[in-house]
Design an enzyme around this catalytic site. Sequence first.
Site, PDB file in Angstrom:
ATOM      1  N   ARG A 140       0.819  -1.218   0.000  1.00 31.58           N
ATOM      2  CA  ARG A 140       0.000   0.000   0.000  1.00 31.58           C
ATOM      3  C   ARG A 140       0.850   1.264   0.000  1.00 31.58           C
ATOM      4  O   ARG A 140       0.498   2.254  -0.637  1.00 31.58           O
ATOM      5  CB  ARG A 140      -0.869   0.024   1.246  1.00 31.58           C
ATOM      6  CG  ARG A 140      -2.249  -0.454   0.963  1.00 31.58           C
ATOM      7  CD  ARG A 140      -3.188  -0.112   2.080  1.00 31.58           C
ATOM      8  NE  ARG A 140      -4.455  -0.728   1.811  1.00 31.58           N
ATOM      9  CZ  ARG A 140      -5.273  -1.189   2.739  1.00 31.58           C
ATOM     10  NH1 ARG A 140      -4.939  -1.102   4.009  1.00 31.58           N
ATOM     11  NH2 ARG A 140      -6.418  -1.721   2.409  1.00 31.58           N
ATOM     12  N   GLY A 163      -9.402  -6.614   0.947  1.00 32.45           N
ATOM     13  CA  GLY A 163      -8.192  -6.775   1.749  1.00 32.45           C
ATOM     14  C   GLY A 163      -7.583  -8.165   1.634  1.00 32.45           C
ATOM     15  O   GLY A 163      -6.410  -8.326   1.295  1.00 32.45           O
ATOM     16  N   LYS A 214     -18.360 -14.043   5.061  1.00 30.30           N
ATOM     17  CA  LYS A 214     -19.778 -13.881   5.393  1.00 30.30           C
ATOM     18  C   LYS A 214     -20.650 -13.386   4.258  1.00 30.30           C
ATOM     19  O   LYS A 214     -20.283 -12.451   3.557  1.00 30.30           O
ATOM     20  CB  LYS A 214     -19.902 -12.864   6.529  1.00 30.30           C
ATOM     21  CG  LYS A 214     -19.294 -13.318   7.816  1.00 30.30           C
ATOM     22  CD  LYS A 214     -19.483 -12.205   8.821  1.00 30.30           C
ATOM     23  CE  LYS A 214     -18.843 -12.531  10.144  1.00 30.30           C
ATOM     24  NZ  LYS A 214     -18.725 -11.331  10.945  1.00 30.30           N
ATOM     25  N   GLY A 259     -13.320  -2.364   1.670  1.00 27.83           N
ATOM     26  CA  GLY A 259     -14.690  -1.870   1.818  1.00 27.83           C
ATOM     27  C   GLY A 259     -15.059  -0.855   0.746  1.00 27.83           C
ATOM     28  O   GLY A 259     -16.181  -0.856   0.234  1.00 27.83           O
TER      29      GLY A 259
HETATM   30  P1  ADP Z   1     -11.998  -9.846   1.513  1.00 25.54           P
HETATM   31  O1  ADP Z   1     -11.181  -9.091   2.554  1.00 25.54           O
HETATM   32  O2  ADP Z   1     -11.153 -10.289   0.348  1.00 25.54           O
HETATM   33  O3  ADP Z   1     -13.225  -9.097   1.108  1.00 25.54           O
HETATM   34  P2  ADP Z   1     -13.367 -11.342   3.585  1.00 25.54           P
HETATM   35  O4  ADP Z   1     -12.842 -10.414   4.630  1.00 25.54           O
HETATM   36  O5  ADP Z   1     -14.814 -11.310   3.279  1.00 25.54           O
HETATM   37  O6  ADP Z   1     -12.513 -11.206   2.233  1.00 25.54           O
HETATM   38  O7  ADP Z   1     -13.077 -12.856   4.047  1.00 25.54           O
HETATM   39  C1  ADP Z   1     -11.794 -13.334   4.257  1.00 25.54           C
HETATM   40  C2  ADP Z   1     -11.782 -14.428   5.279  1.00 25.54           C
HETATM   41  O8  ADP Z   1     -12.642 -15.494   4.912  1.00 25.54           O
HETATM   42  C3  ADP Z   1     -10.389 -15.026   5.437  1.00 25.54           C
HETATM   43  O9  ADP Z   1      -9.947 -14.820   6.746  1.00 25.54           O
HETATM   44  C4  ADP Z   1     -10.602 -16.517   5.156  1.00 25.54           C
HETATM   45  O10 ADP Z   1      -9.865 -17.359   6.010  1.00 25.54           O
HETATM   46  C5  ADP Z   1     -12.085 -16.689   5.405  1.00 25.54           C
HETATM   47  N1  ADP Z   1     -12.607 -17.877   4.733  1.00 25.54           N
HETATM   48  C6  ADP Z   1     -12.772 -18.079   3.430  1.00 25.54           C
HETATM   49  N2  ADP Z   1     -13.260 -19.322   3.192  1.00 25.54           N
HETATM   50  C7  ADP Z   1     -13.402 -19.903   4.395  1.00 25.54           C
HETATM   51  C8  ADP Z   1     -13.880 -21.185   4.832  1.00 25.54           C
HETATM   52  N3  ADP Z   1     -14.299 -22.094   3.954  1.00 25.54           N
HETATM   53  N4  ADP Z   1     -13.912 -21.435   6.159  1.00 25.54           N
HETATM   54  C9  ADP Z   1     -13.486 -20.504   7.044  1.00 25.54           C
HETATM   55  N5  ADP Z   1     -13.032 -19.289   6.697  1.00 25.54           N
HETATM   56  C10 ADP Z   1     -12.997 -18.984   5.392  1.00 25.54           C
HETATM   57 MG    MG Z   2     -11.384  -8.923   4.703  1.00 26.21          MG
END
Ligand code: ADP
Ligand code: MG
Length: 407
Positions: A38, A357, A200, A380
């Site tokens: 970053r 992220g 989620k 976000g």
């Molecule tokens: P991003 O930051 O790319 O938007 P998120 O913050 O929504 O992604 O989600 C990332 C998290 O989701 C990571 O910590 C990852 O370990 C978790 N994750 C993804 N798939 C699984 C899974 N099948 N079981 C548990 N955790 C998961």
């Molecule tokens: Mg995230």
Amino acid sequence: MIEHVRSIKDFDVRYKVVLVRVDFNLPMVGGKVTDTSRLVRVIPTLKYLIANNAKIILLSHYGNPKGKFILGMSLSPVVDELSKALGGKDIKFAVDILESSTKDKIDKLLPGEIMLVENIRFHAGEEENDIEFAKKIARLGDIYVNESFSCSHRNHASIVSLPKLLPSAKGLLLAEELENLNKHLQNPVKKVMAITGGAKVSSKIALLKALIEKADHLVIGGAMANTFLKAKGYKVGRSLYEEDYTQTALTILKESEQKQCKIILPSDVITAKTLENDASYEVKSSSQVSDDDMILDVGPRFLADIIYGLDEVKTVIWNGPLGAFELKPFDIGTITISRAIAESTLSGKLTSIAGGGDVVSAINSSGLSHNFTYISTGGGAFLKWLEGKTLPGIQALMDSARTCPVT
Ligand code: ADP
Ligand code: MG
């Protein structure tokens, strides 16, 4: 939208005090910066300002100190990294934006010098978007530059109030970010595959709804997919999923049919009994998950289907890792898809945009980020942008262009 936002190049910055809002919320462990990606991306703007003899004040937050000084959330470890990235340049540091000694230091800055200011969230006024707090900061500078797309979805003082008080511009990175998102995602070249994952459904409902409007295929992986699988009547054992959102998942599945967007859920998965590095794992069909299994990644058949599907599309939009990628071997799904997208992009068949992220850190650590068409600096903010929302920080720059004259 971008036409109405001024660039730093529209201003005469010579000998001016330029307040640059950057995102130095860098990953740190034990007071050491572990990933400078970053920081590196704002270097062109800093070099531009140095070359043009501006006096540069850098404002950033780190973590969530909630208006209090917390030693472990100091930005001081960034000083050395910034200095290194600028070839050993001396970087000054101010411990408190509101202290009179900071004003004295700014008065003494020479053209081309840089001062980083301590974590702006040590003041509650930042997150409360307190206009009086913003006014005190604005008095210290002549021009405001937003160089933090990743913070532009926040209604915070340094993002939305400073542009009300000073002539304001986007930095070079923010300009690049808006250009790329507009060019590739406003009206993406069809067909479009969206790939989502992460933890989620609840945090990404608006995103999923926006993506079924835009995409021809919507691939859902990660723990998010578990909620969809559960909603469809599959067993997910002890996997992470959200019971309260199974109904939402069903609604999204139904809406996707009306919008002619094909949702693709994992046909097979990687399961384990424990969530740890090098846990023993099994490849299972999604219909054969047992009560004590945790789904931790997508399976090989599903990956093969997605890679095959990439040949049919021209644009890929990706947010969210496909598995619990922080632990091996549950990073394989995310890395395999990352590699396939990188290869198709390199051969000119695909436009690929990723943001978020965690997925970006997964792509960075696999060393493939430079092969993507564009990697957003936003998490976000990238999601909000994809949802079609005007980001408050960008809106503030547009408003400033109307009300604050160029100096
Ligand atoms: P991003 O930051 O790319 O938007 P998120 O913050 O929504 O992604 O989600 C990332 C998290 O989701 C990571 O910590 C990852 O370990 C978790 N994750 C993804 N798939 C699984 C899974 N099948 N079981 C548990 N955790 C998961
Ligand atoms: Mg995230």
